[in-house]
Scaffold this motif. Sequence first.
Motif: not given
Length: 164
Positions: A73-87, A125-131, A138-140
Amino acid sequence: MRQFVDSATGEIFYTEEVLRRSNEIIKVFRPVGRSSKFVKIKASQKAKRPLRKLSLAEAGFLLKIAPYASEGTNLLQGDNERGQKGTPLTVKDLARIADCSYPTARKIVKTFMELHVMRRTDLEGRSALAINPLYSLNGKTAEAWLLHLFSQEITEAGEDPNLD
């Protein structure tokens, strides 16, 4: 396999052979003790033009945030180290990841949006950034909605819409 230790952080690195196509640049992030992530930088000649215009700070910013793009999806999301995972990560989160000030991160994100390297979209319902998958994936494979989000840029670049 050769092992290297970063004297500043103590991180352990290993050499690997990576096979790639002549038109691809590949950077694989495999921190020790964490799951690996496949991040591919792929660009046609037309798509590379805006990348060549990026400053060193902007290019570095893109490389630092690319591992936070979720697979397919290339959505920039947290990984629990930086930001909450999936947010979705905010520009403030991206500034921390890229180790720069908030105004600098905001300016770079604005530039990326103008160059169509990045887009805002809605995620539950939340604004997200995608590359844009033309620049980093990210991914094949990219999911259909991501390809649709950047369909105009992909078509103008003369790329295969499936980006395999």
